[in-house]
Scaffold this active site. Structure first.
Site, PDB file in Angstrom:
ATOM      1  N   ASN A  37     -46.208  -9.263 -19.142  1.00  0.00           N
ATOM      2  CA  ASN A  37     -46.853  -8.081 -19.704  1.00  0.00           C
ATOM      3  C   ASN A  37     -46.611  -6.823 -18.862  1.00  0.00           C
ATOM      4  OD1 ASN A  37     -48.339  -6.806 -21.643  1.00  0.00           O
ATOM      5  ND2 ASN A  37     -50.318  -7.688 -21.071  1.00  0.00           N
ATOM      6  N   HIS A 122     -62.696 -14.789 -27.098  1.00  0.00           N
ATOM      7  CA  HIS A 122     -63.081 -13.566 -26.386  1.00  0.00           C
ATOM      8  C   HIS A 122     -64.044 -12.734 -27.209  1.00  0.00           C
ATOM      9  CE1 HIS A 122     -59.651 -12.856 -23.324  1.00  0.00           C
ATOM     10  NE2 HIS A 122     -59.891 -14.142 -23.450  1.00  0.00           N
ATOM     11  N   ARG A 147     -66.122 -16.429 -24.120  1.00  0.00           N
ATOM     12  CA  ARG A 147     -66.090 -15.522 -22.969  1.00  0.00           C
ATOM     13  C   ARG A 147     -66.766 -14.225 -23.370  1.00  0.00           C
ATOM     14  NH1 ARG A 147     -60.980 -12.438 -20.031  1.00  0.00           N
ATOM     15  NH2 ARG A 147     -61.506 -10.773 -21.446  1.00  0.00           N
ATOM     16  N   TYR A 159     -63.227  -3.482 -17.988  1.00  0.00           N
ATOM     17  CA  TYR A 159     -62.251  -4.521 -18.319  1.00  0.00           C
ATOM     18  C   TYR A 159     -62.761  -5.402 -19.469  1.00  0.00           C
ATOM     19  CZ  TYR A 159     -59.984  -8.911 -18.648  1.00  0.00           C
ATOM     20  OH  TYR A 159     -59.375  -9.995 -19.195  1.00  0.00           O
ATOM     21  N   ASP A 210     -65.134 -13.114 -17.081  1.00  0.00           N
ATOM     22  CA  ASP A 210     -63.975 -12.786 -16.236  1.00  0.00           C
ATOM     23  C   ASP A 210     -64.292 -11.542 -15.401  1.00  0.00           C
ATOM     24  OD1 ASP A 210     -61.499 -12.350 -15.116  1.00  0.00           O
ATOM     25  OD2 ASP A 210     -60.388 -12.374 -17.019  1.00  0.00           O
ATOM     26  N   HIS A 212     -62.174 -10.344 -13.232  1.00  0.00           N
ATOM     27  CA  HIS A 212     -60.863  -9.685 -13.165  1.00  0.00           C
ATOM     28  C   HIS A 212     -60.591  -9.060 -11.796  1.00  0.00           C
ATOM     29  CE1 HIS A 212     -57.301  -8.003 -15.356  1.00  0.00           C
ATOM     30  NE2 HIS A 212     -57.501  -9.096 -16.065  1.00  0.00           N
ATOM     31  N   GLU A 236     -64.605 -16.213 -13.607  1.00  0.00           N
ATOM     32  CA  GLU A 236     -63.144 -16.198 -13.395  1.00  0.00           C
ATOM     33  C   GLU A 236     -62.713 -15.051 -12.489  1.00  0.00           C
ATOM     34  OE1 GLU A 236     -61.095 -15.957 -17.129  1.00  0.00           O
ATOM     35  OE2 GLU A 236     -59.329 -15.096 -16.189  1.00  0.00           O
ATOM     36  N   GLU A 262     -54.567 -17.193 -13.165  1.00  0.00           N
ATOM     37  CA  GLU A 262     -53.693 -16.712 -14.241  1.00  0.00           C
ATOM     38  C   GLU A 262     -52.515 -15.909 -13.707  1.00  0.00           C
ATOM     39  OE1 GLU A 262     -56.561 -14.464 -16.549  1.00  0.00           O
ATOM     40  OE2 GLU A 262     -55.749 -12.581 -15.806  1.00  0.00           O
ATOM     41  N   ARG A 283     -56.222 -21.993 -13.457  1.00  0.00           N
ATOM     42  CA  ARG A 283     -55.813 -21.285 -14.683  1.00  0.00           C
ATOM     43  C   ARG A 283     -54.316 -21.013 -14.777  1.00  0.00           C
ATOM     44  NH1 ARG A 283     -57.990 -18.941 -18.268  1.00  0.00           N
ATOM     45  NH2 ARG A 283     -57.421 -16.753 -17.986  1.00  0.00           N
ATOM     46  N   HIS A 312     -54.541 -20.054 -18.836  1.00  0.00           N
ATOM     47  CA  HIS A 312     -54.502 -18.684 -19.345  1.00  0.00           C
ATOM     48  C   HIS A 312     -53.949 -18.706 -20.773  1.00  0.00           C
ATOM     49  CE1 HIS A 312     -52.628 -14.428 -18.551  1.00  0.00           C
ATOM     50  NE2 HIS A 312     -53.822 -14.310 -19.064  1.00  0.00           N
ATOM     51  N   ASP A 316     -50.799 -11.796 -24.425  1.00  0.00           N
ATOM     52  CA  ASP A 316     -49.469 -11.514 -23.876  1.00  0.00           C
ATOM     53  C   ASP A 316     -48.678 -12.800 -23.619  1.00  0.00           C
ATOM     54  OD1 ASP A 316     -51.794 -11.068 -21.971  1.00  0.00           O
ATOM     55  OD2 ASP A 316     -50.237 -11.436 -20.502  1.00  0.00           O
ATOM     56  N   GLU A 339     -57.862 -21.198 -22.861  1.00  0.00           N
ATOM     57  CA  GLU A 339     -58.178 -19.862 -23.375  1.00  0.00           C
ATOM     58  C   GLU A 339     -57.416 -19.634 -24.689  1.00  0.00           C
ATOM     59  OE1 GLU A 339     -56.908 -16.664 -20.835  1.00  0.00           O
ATOM     60  OE2 GLU A 339     -58.199 -15.211 -21.840  1.00  0.00           O
ATOM     61  N   TRP A 402     -57.200  -3.658 -10.932  1.00  0.00           N
ATOM     62  CA  TRP A 402     -57.546  -3.615 -12.353  1.00  0.00           C
ATOM     63  C   TRP A 402     -57.901  -5.021 -12.814  1.00  0.00           C
ATOM     64  CZ3 TRP A 402     -55.324  -5.946 -16.738  1.00  0.00           C
ATOM     65  CH2 TRP A 402     -56.020  -5.634 -17.939  1.00  0.00           C
TER      66      TRP A 402
HETATM   67  O1  KDG Z   1     -51.731  -9.241 -19.128  1.00  0.00           O
HETATM   68  C1  KDG Z   1     -52.984  -9.310 -18.518  1.00  0.00           C
HETATM   69  C2  KDG Z   1     -53.891 -10.203 -19.310  1.00  0.00           C
HETATM   70  O2  KDG Z   1     -53.276 -11.439 -19.537  1.00  0.00           O
HETATM   71  C3  KDG Z   1     -55.193 -10.441 -18.601  1.00  0.00           C
HETATM   72  O3  KDG Z   1     -55.826  -9.229 -18.326  1.00  0.00           O
HETATM   73  C4  KDG Z   1     -56.079 -11.286 -19.460  1.00  0.00           C
HETATM   74  O4  KDG Z   1     -57.531 -11.711 -17.626  1.00  0.00           O
HETATM   75  C5  KDG Z   1     -57.100 -12.027 -18.710  1.00  0.00           C
HETATM   76  C6  KDG Z   1     -57.622 -13.235 -19.329  1.00  0.00           C
HETATM   77  O5  KDG Z   1     -58.430 -13.895 -18.690  1.00  0.00           O
HETATM   78  O6  KDG Z   1     -57.236 -13.519 -20.452  1.00  0.00           O
HETATM   79 MG    MG Z   2     -58.500 -13.383 -16.694  1.00  0.00          MG
END
Ligand code: KDG
Ligand code: MG
Length: 402
Positions: A37, A122, A147, A159, A210, A212, A236, A262, A283, A312, A316, A339, A402
């Site tokens: 991605n 999600h 999630r 996020y 998540d 992140h 996560e 991931e 993951r 994961h 993407d 997921e 991020w």
């Molecule tokens: O490309 C980035 C995404 O795959 C990511 O932000 C998604 O964190 C993610 C998730 O848990 O699906």
């Molecule tokens: Mg994630």
């Protein structure tokens, strides 16, 4: 048997995907996903300029040897670009082998361990009440695990909260969108979200969240402790994991199950996390970690420590990865959860597949191979479009994760 040709297909049916198609002298072909991605074209070049010339003439049945050739033989090991290119080759070769054997991939891997693959969807909302409603919508669709991500008061563009609902896509602009992060506001909000979710839906549904990569280890420990009463399936990516030792501190402070991986590329990224039992779910995924061949190695290693898989499965990762992952999940003994961020209808049309969602689980079909194909004529109608993931800054302007 010989590989006669290999081609990279780039398509953007709503988002970018990179697919490798390998052809053989027996008329059987296989496909693998190589999508990275926001950095898609770097993998295209890696495959076209450096991998495909080495594949022509090789025996596609020698999956392990080709994997080792591409991994050891490059001299420059690991990394997201290399490992995605290897994954694409590996998955295409497993697809070919399973087609030649006339078996669905899970059968070739050792056969079924389960009837269906538990998935989580999600749910995301702009604020608390919308997030509560969204979780309810997923429960109504039959999901047993959801999630929950929410907009946070005082944080613009948190996020996990996209413009779309079912098809949330974070890579949303031709140059990275700037977002702002505030740990205090986040930590003040999240336990209240899960209070409300448990009050509304009870404890039968599995809830996940998540972080992140946004917290420091001690902040992650605080969050884990604060949500212990809510019995999450997992938290996560609570903190960045380049330093695997960081999870020791988190673990010392909470019994909330932890998931990570991931963005990992090989077993070396998670060796200490697993062997020290700092985490509960790994993951790593087919496309990120060199395909079925390497993910199997990670899963077997994790099984020794009772760490389960939780691959994961964001949008993407193309339906090719999803199909291969579902065969893997159907077989792998230490499966945890998968997921499942739904792809758009345009994407599903470009990648015809035989997996189906039913009653909270995904079910693979019995088509020989991994059960996913690419419609090249349709794919050609969607040319590549640059799209980046956002970046995050603190309120003072400094860069953050991020
Ligand atoms: O490309 C980035 C995404 O795959 C990511 O932000 C998604 O964190 C993610 C998730 O848990 O699906
Ligand atoms: Mg994630």
């Amino acid at each position: 048997m010989k590989i006669t040709a290999a081609r990279v297909i780039v398509t953007c049916p709503g988002r970018n995907f990179v697919t490798l198609k390998i052809e053989t002298d027996q008329g059987v072909y296989g496909i693998g996903d190589a999508t990275l991605n926001g950095r898609e074209l770097s993998v295209v070049s890696y495959l076209e300029d450096h991998v495909i010339p080495c594949l022509i003439g090789k025996d596609p049945r020698r999956i392990e040897d080709i994997w080792q050739y591409l991994y050891r033989g490059a001299y420059w090991r690991r990394g997201p670009v290399t490992m995605r290119a290897i994954a694409a080759v590996d998955v295409a070769l497993w697809d070919i082998k399973a087609k030649m054997a006339g078996m669905p991939l899970y059968d070739l891997l050792g056969g079924r361990s389960r009837d269906g693959v538990l998935v989580y969807g999600h749910a995301n909302g702009a604020d608390l009440s919308e997030t509560i409603d969204e979780v309810g919508r997923y429960i109504d669709m039959g999901y047993k695990a959801v999630r929950a991500q929410s907009g946070i008061p005082g944080i613009a563009l948190a996020y996990g909260v996209g413009r779309g609902k079912l098809y949330y896509e974070p890579a949303d602009a031709a140059l990275p969108t700037e977002t702002v992060w505030d740990t205090r506001k986040y930590l003040n909000f999240i336990p209240g979200l899960f209070d409300k979710l448990r009050e509304t839906y009870g404890f039968d549904v599995e809830l996940l969240h998540d972080v992140h990569h946004r917290l420091t280890p001690i902040e992650a420990g605080q969050l884990g402790k604060a949500v212990e009463p809510h019995k999450l399936f997992w938290l996560e990516d609570v903190t960045p994991a380049e330093n695997q030792e960081a999870f020791k501190l988190v673990r010392q402070h909470t019994t909330t199950p932890l998931a990570v991986g991931e963005i990992f590329n090989t077993i070396w990224d998670c060796k200490d996390l697993i062997a020290n039992q700092y985490i509960d779910f790994i993951r790593t995924t087919i496309v990120g970690t060199g395909g079925v061949t390497h993910l199997r190695r990670i899963a077997d290693f994790a099984a020794i420590y009772q760490v389960r898989t939780g691959s994961h499965g964001a949008t993407d990762l193309s339906p090719v990865t999803m199909g291969a992952a579902l065969h893997f999940d159907t077989w792998v003994p230490n499966f945890g959860i998968q997921e499942y961020m739904r792809h758009s209808e345009e994407t599903d049309a470009v990648f015809p597949h035989d997996y189906q969602f039913n009653d909270g689980r995904l079910h693979v079909g019995d088509t020989p191979g991994h059960g996913v194909d690419i419609d090249e004529t349709l794919a050609a109608k969607y040319p590549y479009r640059p799209a980046y993931l956002p970046v995050a800054r603190l309120e003072d302007g400094a860069m953050w994760n991020w």
